[in-house]
Design an enzyme around this catalytic site. Structure first.
Site, mmCIF file in Angstrom:
data_model
loop_
_atom_site.group_PDB
_atom_site.id
_atom_site.type_symbol
_atom_site.label_atom_id
_atom_site.label_comp_id
_atom_site.label_asym_id
_atom_site.label_seq_id
_atom_site.Cartn_x
_atom_site.Cartn_y
_atom_site.Cartn_z
ATOM 1 N N GLY A 62 0.830 -1.196 0.000
ATOM 2 C CA GLY A 62 0.000 0.000 0.000
ATOM 3 C C GLY A 62 0.862 1.242 0.000
ATOM 4 N N GLY A 64 0.582 5.782 0.585
ATOM 5 C CA GLY A 64 -0.219 6.929 0.992
ATOM 6 C C GLY A 64 0.669 8.140 1.161
ATOM 7 N N GLY A 67 4.022 7.506 2.888
ATOM 8 C CA GLY A 67 5.044 6.639 2.306
ATOM 9 C C GLY A 67 4.457 5.332 1.794
ATOM 10 N N LYS A 84 8.252 -0.233 6.135
ATOM 11 C CA LYS A 84 7.557 1.034 5.916
ATOM 12 C C LYS A 84 8.597 2.060 5.471
ATOM 13 C CE LYS A 84 4.297 4.102 8.318
ATOM 14 N NZ LYS A 84 3.651 4.374 9.619
ATOM 15 N N ASP A 183 -4.342 6.947 17.151
ATOM 16 C CA ASP A 183 -4.864 6.693 15.812
ATOM 17 C C ASP A 183 -5.379 5.256 15.688
ATOM 18 O OD1 ASP A 183 -5.597 7.535 13.289
ATOM 19 O OD2 ASP A 183 -3.646 7.107 12.371
#
Length: 347
Positions: A62, A64, A67, A84, A183
């Site tokens: 994925g 975004g 990153g 990541k 989050d």
């Protein structure tokens, strides 16, 4: 007079020589310091390259604004990991992204329901921070919700109770490390091959100090934000409990959050309206617990420790080796009391 002039000239020559030597020494020191700095920088570049070369890239999971998440395989033992990759355009951004690795490294060892840290490093070559983490084979909860919705199915209460237990255990240990996650959402909770939850993405986690038990920065994902956070007021661990209540409502309703709409409608609803109930196919005990997490006043919301002592967790708590030490005796004592009452009844 001639001797005096000659002496002055010699003194002048000495001064020029001394100044030249001094400036030369400073320049040499500056060159040496620069050379040492360049050597260190080159070593860091080579180390970052060596660390990246230890992994084989399989695919991008994925991408975004923050990153990319890349599925890789460690060459030494074929272990699948997620890397990541976070580009940094400023020193401040680099510091923030490096902090995520530091926080995860500190926290993950205390609980099996937190994504495991493997490594993190800065690459001068492409100006990116790389965070290497455990790979959760079954994706995130957002994907699982979509899958269940496509099937026209519903999560069982037993499954949701188990997941609520696991993520609350993770929060209990995180909060005891004086850290706010800030989050919690379905995209940041992952599933391993045994369908156990793993809380991840500590990119905006906040470490509180002994003197600072409240945070004030407006961060997070808006539909999961607590009323106090949206009001711009100081907030504490109870803001994570609100987000957890939103997540459990989303799981029970297969994708609907308690409060939805554009930002203005959302803020109004969060401040003014009571949280809606989940479907009545779930027990009142389970539904009430979720509603308690969504009380407007943070003082009325339970702590992670208080949630874990709820009666609905009795079976999962006694079966889970990761149960916090204070929980098991409470449920074991209840079982002993129940057995005594049965004995007296038979007598």
């Amino acid at each position: 007079e001639r001797k005096r002039k000659k002496g002055d000239k010699e003194i002048g020559n000495i001064r020029v020589y001394a100044t030249t030597q001094l400036l030369g020494g400073i320049q040499n020191k500056s060159k040496e310091a620069k050379r040492i700095q360049e050597t260190k920088s080159n070593k860091r570049k080579k180390l970052a390259i060596a660390r990246m070369e230890a992994y084989k890239t399989l695919k991008v999971l994925g991408a975004g604004g923050g990153g990319q998440a890349i599925l890789c395989e460690r060459k030494a033992d074929n272990l699948k990991v997620v890397i990541k990759k976070m580009p940094c355009v400023s020193p401040e951004e680099k510091e923030e992204n490096m902090k995520e690795g530091t926080v995860l490294n500190k926290i993950c060892s205390v609980c099996q329901y937190i994504v495991k840290y493997i490594d993190h490093f800065w690459s001068e070559k492409d100006k990116c921070v790389y965070l290497v983490m455990e790979y959760a084979e079954k994706g995130d909860l957002a994907g699982r919700i979509k899958e269940m919705k496509r099937k026209g199915d519903q999560f069982s209460e037993e499954q949701l109770v188990k997941w609520l237990w696991q993520i609350t255990v993770a929060l209990y240990y995180i909060h005891h490390q004086n850290t706010l996650h800030r989050d919690i959402k379905s995209l940041n909770v992952f599933l391993d091959q045994d369908d156990n939850l793993k809380l991840g993405d500590f990119g905006i986690a906040r470490q509180l100090s002994a003197n600072t038990q409240m945070a004030q920065t407006l961060v997070g994902t808006i539909p999961y934000m607590s009323p106090e956070l949206l009001r711009g007021q100081p907030y504490d661990y109870k803001t994570d409990i609100w987000s957890l209540g939103c997540l459990m409502h989303e799981l029970a309703t297969l994708g609907s959050l308690p409060f939805e709409g554009n930002i203005i409608d959302l803020v109004y609803q969060v401040q003014r309206r009571a949280a809606p109930f989940i479907p009545d196919t779930y027990s009142s005990d389970f539904s009430d617990l979720i509603i308690n997490m969504l009380f407007k006043d943070p003082k009325d919301r339970p702590t992670a420790a208080e949630i874990l002592t709820n009666e609905i967790f009795k079976e999962v708590a006694l079966a889970d080796p990761s149960s916090p030490r204070f929980v098991r005796p409470l449920f074991e004592e209840e079982e002993e009391t129940a057995e005594l009452l049965k004995t007296f009844a038979r007598v």
